[in-house]
Design a protein around this motif. Sequence first.
Motif, PDB file in Angstrom:
ATOM      1  N   ALA A   2      42.908  44.505  36.071  1.00 29.12           N
ATOM      2  CA  ALA A   2      43.036  45.909  36.482  1.00 29.12           C
ATOM      3  C   ALA A   2      42.216  46.185  37.734  1.00 29.12           C
ATOM      4  N   SER A  18      44.205  47.107  41.093  1.00 26.34           N
ATOM      5  CA  SER A  18      44.002  48.421  41.710  1.00 26.34           C
ATOM      6  C   SER A  18      43.496  48.265  43.142  1.00 26.34           C
ATOM      7  N   LEU A  42      41.612  43.426  29.854  1.00 25.95           N
ATOM      8  CA  LEU A  42      42.426  43.709  31.039  1.00 25.95           C
ATOM      9  C   LEU A  42      41.605  44.237  32.212  1.00 25.95           C
ATOM     10  N   TYR A  43      40.288  44.292  32.049  1.00 23.08           N
ATOM     11  CA  TYR A  43      39.464  44.826  33.131  1.00 23.08           C
ATOM     12  C   TYR A  43      39.539  44.002  34.424  1.00 23.08           C
ATOM     13  N   ALA A  78      34.786  45.871  37.077  1.00 26.50           N
ATOM     14  CA  ALA A  78      35.607  45.070  36.178  1.00 26.50           C
ATOM     15  C   ALA A  78      34.767  44.054  35.405  1.00 26.50           C
TER      16      ALA A  78
END
Length: 151
Positions: free
Chosen positions: A50, A54, A46-47, A28
């Motif tokens: 995310a 996740s 959005l990394y 990320a």
Amino acid sequence: MGGVFKVAGAACVGAFTGWWATGLWQWAVESDERACEDSPSVCLTLYPPAGFGSWLVLASIVFFFALSLLDVRPRSATVPACVFLQTVSLAVLSLFSQHEYVELSAVALAVLGLGPALVAVCTIPGWRRVGATGIGALLATGLVTYFWAVS
């Protein structure tokens, strides 16, 4: 003897999900830096959410099934406790990182496996006080370390 296997198994699962978390966090951060390297202004991607999201979903699923197999119950309390303690451990370990993510090392994996192991200790009737004391010590150490590092 069954209690020792529960604790050791929970520590291994914690180390595995911690390894997973460090990999997702590194992905990320590196993806975020690549996406923002040509941006002259503030760059939000959005990394990072995310990567964290996740890991949160996958770790919850892994803890649910692994703790079921290890007979660490009740899952409605142990799974959130494992995820919370591992999140706290990740936050504290990141304070000692040279990067914006936790570097993978044997010490980091041991710390990341400690929270789930202590949760498993709390589910064994004769060991509850030791487990609760260990969790309290882990959280207190994390709190003191955080305030020491940011001051």
